[in-house]
Design a protein around this motif. Structure first.
Motif, mmCIF file in Angstrom:
data_model
loop_
_atom_site.group_PDB
_atom_site.id
_atom_site.type_symbol
_atom_site.label_atom_id
_atom_site.label_comp_id
_atom_site.label_asym_id
_atom_site.label_seq_id
_atom_site.Cartn_x
_atom_site.Cartn_y
_atom_site.Cartn_z
ATOM 1 N N LEU A 131 32.495 47.113 35.073
ATOM 2 C CA LEU A 131 33.911 46.757 35.034
ATOM 3 C C LEU A 131 34.718 47.678 34.122
ATOM 4 O O LEU A 131 35.848 48.046 34.443
ATOM 5 C CB LEU A 131 34.073 45.309 34.570
ATOM 6 C CG LEU A 131 33.579 44.226 35.527
ATOM 7 C CD1 LEU A 131 33.718 42.846 34.899
ATOM 8 C CD2 LEU A 131 34.336 44.285 36.849
ATOM 9 N N LYS A 270 40.425 44.316 35.127
ATOM 10 C CA LYS A 270 38.960 44.289 35.175
ATOM 11 C C LYS A 270 38.350 45.116 34.048
ATOM 12 O O LYS A 270 37.237 44.822 33.582
ATOM 13 C CB LYS A 270 38.458 44.787 36.533
ATOM 14 C CG LYS A 270 38.793 46.227 36.865
ATOM 15 C CD LYS A 270 38.277 46.572 38.259
ATOM 16 C CE LYS A 270 38.679 47.981 38.669
ATOM 17 N NZ LYS A 270 38.241 48.303 40.046
ATOM 18 N N ASN A 271 39.062 46.148 33.578
ATOM 19 C CA ASN A 271 38.568 46.922 32.441
ATOM 20 C C ASN A 271 38.565 46.076 31.173
ATOM 21 O O ASN A 271 37.622 46.137 30.375
ATOM 22 C CB ASN A 271 39.431 48.169 32.216
ATOM 23 C CG ASN A 271 39.473 49.093 33.414
ATOM 24 O OD1 ASN A 271 40.506 49.709 33.692
ATOM 25 N ND2 ASN A 271 38.376 49.212 34.155
#
Length: 291
Positions: A131, A270-271
């Motif tokens: 991710l 998502k990071n």
């Protein structure tokens, strides 16, 4: 633990230097080759005993260091190809997810400890790596025909970490860590020089002083990232699967935060989820040491 922390910082510094390469248009290949020379010299300087080349060639790790040197520079070039053909995110994921190989190897071959905290931490770490590494709009479409390159990066990176643990366990004496590390970088430099000679013969070599300076700056933290990782693997209270998990995820975490603070990189949701999971995985794996 201090060796592991210092190894994480050294590896993260490498990330920052690579980012500066792009900013100042450094020829990465030339800088990498100079870096290997500097890393080799750093190991020779750090070696506390007189160097006997005949004795070194008879060490059980010598030919392994030769092979690792070839793999080092090969994986680097494969990473460059992967970035060009599949995008930077794919290259990052392939490199970081390769931590699964030494983790599995350590658990199966060395019968390293397992437990709910450790296994949960490792699984969360792999999700976090994916991710955090994946960015949107890589600019390069992912083609099935190009998957061989990230696959080779994945396998090659995993072989490097697994081999470091193997030689550290069975062949490298306590006082030989410096010269072992120096030998790996030395062989990588030799291969690099052959590449430069070929480019010179074909008329495609253009040496720039800034590339040499960049290589020198990169070489010292690069050497210590390997030297300190090997020293961390010698810590009795931590299995290699624990060391590789914490090291890999922490480097990704620190590098990502450095990208935000120093280079104003933008992250998507998502990071950020990956960063949170990375912290959770480190906590779980660390607590599993005491469990």
């Amino acid at each position: 633990m201090i060796y592991l922390i210092l190894s994480i910082l050294a590896s993260s510094l490498i990330f920052i230097i690579f980012k500066l390469f792009a900013k100042y248009q450094v020829d990465t290949l030339q800088a990498i080759i100079v870096n290997y020379v500097v890393a080799c010299v750093s190991g020779i300087i750090a070696y506390s005993e007189p160097i006997d080349m005949v004795a070194v060639t008879k060490e059980g790790w010598f030919y392994g260091a030769m092979v690792l040197g070839v793999i080092f520079i090969s994986v680097f070039n494969l990473m460059a190809i992967t970035t060009q053909k599949n995008g930077l995110s794919v290259a990052a994921v392939a490199t970081k997810m390769s931590v699964a190989i030494p983790i599995i190897f350590g658990i199966i071959v060395y019968h390293e400890s397992t437990g709910i905290l450790k296994i949960s931490g490792i699984i969360i770490a792999l999700v976090a790596v994916y991710l955090t590494s994946m960015k949107t709009s890589t600019g390069v479409p992912l083609k099935l025909s190009n998957l061989i390159f990230p696959l080779l990066v994945f396998v090659g990176s995993g072989i490097i970490d697994t081999s470091l643990k193997y030689f550290e366990t069975y062949h490298v004496a306590k006082n030989d860590v410096a010269i072992f590390s120096a030998s790996i970088f030395g062989f990588a430099a030799i291969i690099g020089f052959f590449v430069l000679i070929y480019k010179a013969i074909t008329g495609t070599l253009k040496v720039d002083f800034k590339n040499i300076v960049a290589g020198i700056v990169l070489g010292i933290p690069n050497y210590f990232s390997i030297y300190l990782l090997i020293k961390a693997l010698r810590y009795d209270n931590m299995d290699s699967s624990t060391v590789f998990t914490i090291n890999n995820v922490a480097v990704l975490l620190v590098s990502t935060l450095a990208g935000i603070l120093l280079f104003k990189e933008k992250l998507v949701l998502k990071n950020w989820i990956g960063i949170i999971l990375a912290v959770i995985s480190i906590v779980l794996v660390t607590f599993s040491i005491e469990a």
